[in-house]
Write an enzyme that holds these catalytic residues in place. Structure first.
Site: not given
Ligand SMILES: Cc1cc2nc3c(=O)[nH]c(=O)nc-3n(C[C@H](O)[C@H](O)[C@H](O)COP(=O)(O)OP(=O)(O)OC[C@H]3O[C@@H](n4cnc5c(N)ncnc54)[C@H](O)[C@@H]3O)c2cc1C
Length: 516
Positions: A110, A225, A271, A331, A366
């Site tokens: 990437e 993005h 990006r 993004h 990032r």
């Molecule tokens: C389309 C897309 C593609 C991506 N591709 C990549 C990739 O290839 N590689 C990479 O490293 N990163 C990628 N990213 C970024 C990465 O996916 C995220 O930064 C990472 O998954 C975030 O994980 P997290 O556990 O912090 O939060 P999340 O996975 O977003 O989980 C958040 C959780 O919090 C809960 N929540 C939120 N607010 C509340 C509330 N008020 N009350 C109760 N629950 C709540 C939600 O329901 C969810 O369960 C991508 C992001 C997107 C959108």
């Protein structure tokens, strides 16, 4: 009363829950369905220094270069050195990453990575990681999940966070107390009109922490993005950077590659540079730009990117042959709740990990595929800290702390969610300036005054009003941070201050609400 509350069921929250399970009762909240999170949508993969020609030092160097002078280097070291151990654990738990015919892990390429470093499960890596983590969590008898549990406030007792208030699936307002609370609520892309993020990514954790008096930092740094699908009427589905890593080209309407006009690294520039290059191209020549893979082997393209190919096919587009219309979209949030290297925040009892946290590993921008790794590593580390007696993170020396100014007296004006997102896209998106940001801040403050009055009114305690209040809180914090930083760096571009200014701005700015 339980021992630990984890708000969020993405990679960070689930990895933390696994680390807490043998220390007491754990409750994991998710806002809607368990599977709905940014993690579930991650495509490209997870970066980790496990390849033959790689090392944690090389991974750190690439991360720091992408961060444009603002990475917290101690936190980066933790990320890249602990990464192989935690990714190895995921593989032991059954994560099926792509392998070559000899059975060796296959590393994808990437932008801005100097070597092939990205483990992937076709183009649905997040779904595979989520599958493995949810399977593990479901088998733990001490972990309970509350889906459709919308957390609206943190309970603060004598300065210590020891619980949450939430709406349950039937809309009932409830409270739950615990020894320690982890925010793992993910990103905030939904604050902007154009975004690759799913509906749950509204930045709630930042709003919850700020309202409870915790420090938030670096919120001006939003990654846009460059290549979200720009098909009329369709959601802004992400077209992963891995496509350009594998040879896809960005072209204009006439089929001419244009990115080298904007940066010598062309299609694989950082990006933010590619995103602004596209926006400038569209402005100069009108009409959309396209991603083309027509010069690559069609069967290979469809096999390597099956999810993206299926999404395109549902709109009548052949990923392997047709030009795919793309454009920028919000993004990833580099800033968030200010934490130390163990997920501790400035409030004892409150922890944060994953996209909602600002560990400083991403600096101002990032490196692709570092965020899944961040959630995994710092989710596990936050669990270690939560098992210990609560104490706040020590202030970091490179943080400039700002106490929020009381908003200028404004009359309350109701803003709809669509109006907030549109305003943010136009005024705090790819190109920012003082006048646009000041006008946005005034409108957002008026909206927040109205939203606060609504949630404080006894008759109006509905989840919709809390949603709007959180969105307005995060939008206001992002816009204020963007107005404060009078330079351009990483994901933050000020049209009126287009140059990076290390003399004044090589510093993280943290904001905190005035004590109530
Ligand atoms: C389309 C897309 C593609 C991506 N591709 C990549 C990739 O290839 N590689 C990479 O490293 N990163 C990628 N990213 C970024 C990465 O996916 C995220 O930064 C990472 O998954 C975030 O994980 P997290 O556990 O912090 O939060 P999340 O996975 O977003 O989980 C958040 C959780 O919090 C809960 N929540 C939120 N607010 C509340 C509330 N008020 N009350 C109760 N629950 C709540 C939600 O329901 C969810 O369960 C991508 C992001 C997107 C959108």
């Amino acid at each position: 009363m339980v021992d630990f509350i984890v708000v969020g069921g993405g990679i960070a929250g689930l990895r933390a829950a696994i680390g807490l399970a043998d220390a007491g009762r754990v409750v994991v909240f998710t806002k809607t369905e368990a599977s709905e999170s940014n993690t579930g949508y991650a495509q490209g993969g997870i970066a980790v220094a496990l390849g033959d020609h790689d090392s944690p030092a090389l991974h750190a160097a690439d991360t720091i270069k992408a961060g444009d002078g603002l990475c917290d280097e101690a936190a980066v070291r933790v990320l890249v050195e602990a990464g192989p151990r935690y990714v190895g654990e995921l593989i032991d738990w059954g994560a099926r990453f792509a392998r070559d015919p000899a059975g060796r892990l296959e590393f994808g390429r990437e932008a801005a990575h100097s070597v092939r470093r990205v483990l992937h499960a076709a183009d649905a890596t997040g779904r595979e990681i989520g599958r493995v983590l949810w399977a593990r969590v479901s088998a733990l008898s001490s972990v309970e999940t509350i889906n459709h549990g919308f957390v609206t406030e943190l309970v603060v007792d004598g300065g210590v966070v020891d619980g949450v208030r939430y709406f349950d699936a039937s809309g009932e307002a409830r409270e739950l107390r615990a020894r320690a609370v982890l925010l793992a609520t993910g990103g905030a892309g939904q604050v902007f009109r154009e975004t690759t993020n799913p509906g749950v990514a509204t930045g709630d954790g930042v709003a919850l922490a700020y309202q409870a008096g915790a420090r938030v930092a670096d919120l001006e740094f939003v990654q846009f993005h460059p290549t979200a699908l720009a098909f009329p009427g369709a959601p802004r589905f992400l077209i992963s950077e891995a496509l350009r890593g594998e040879g896809a080209r960005l072209v204009d309407r006439a089929g001419r590659p244009f990115m080298t006009d904007h940066d010598p690294a062309g299609d694989l520039a950082a990006r933010d540079i590619v995103a602004r290059g596209i926006a400038r191209e569209v402005e100069a020549h009108g009409g959309p730009v396209y991603l083309t893979l027509a010069h690559l082997d069609a069967a290979w393209v469809r096999g390597r990117f099956p999810t993206i190919a299926a999404m395109c096919a549902s709109l009548g587009l052949d990923l392997a042959r047709d030009p795919i219309p793309v454009g920028p979209a919000a993004h990833y949030m580099m800033g968030g709740v200010d934490t130390d290297e163990w997920g501790r925040t400035s409030r004892p009892g409150l922890y944060a990990a994953g996209e909602v946290a600002c560990t400083g590993v991403h600096g101002a921008n990032r490196l692709a595929s570092n965020s899944l790794l961040e959630g995994l590593v710092f989710g596990a580390r936050a669990a270690t800290a939560m098992r210990q007696p609560p104490r706040p993170a020590a202030p970091k020396p490179d943080r400039r702390l700002i106490e929020s100014e009381a908003p200028a007296p404004v009359s309350a004006v109701s803003l709809s969610v669509d109006e907030i997102r549109d305003l943010m896209w136009r005024s705090a998106g790819l190109f920012r300036d003082e006048a646009g940001l000041s006008a946005a801040i005034a409108a957002l403050e008026a909206g927040r005054t109205a939203a606060l009055a609504a949630v404080e009114g006894l008759a109006c305690r509905s989840s919709a009003q809390w949603r709007r209040l959180h969105l307005l809180t995060v939008a206001g914090l992002v816009a204020r941070a963007a107005r404060r930083r009078r330079e351009s760096r990483g994901g933050h571009y000020r049209a009126d201050y287009p140059v990076r200014d290390d003399r004044l701005w090589r510093v993280h700015v943290a904001e905190q609400a005035p004590a109530r």
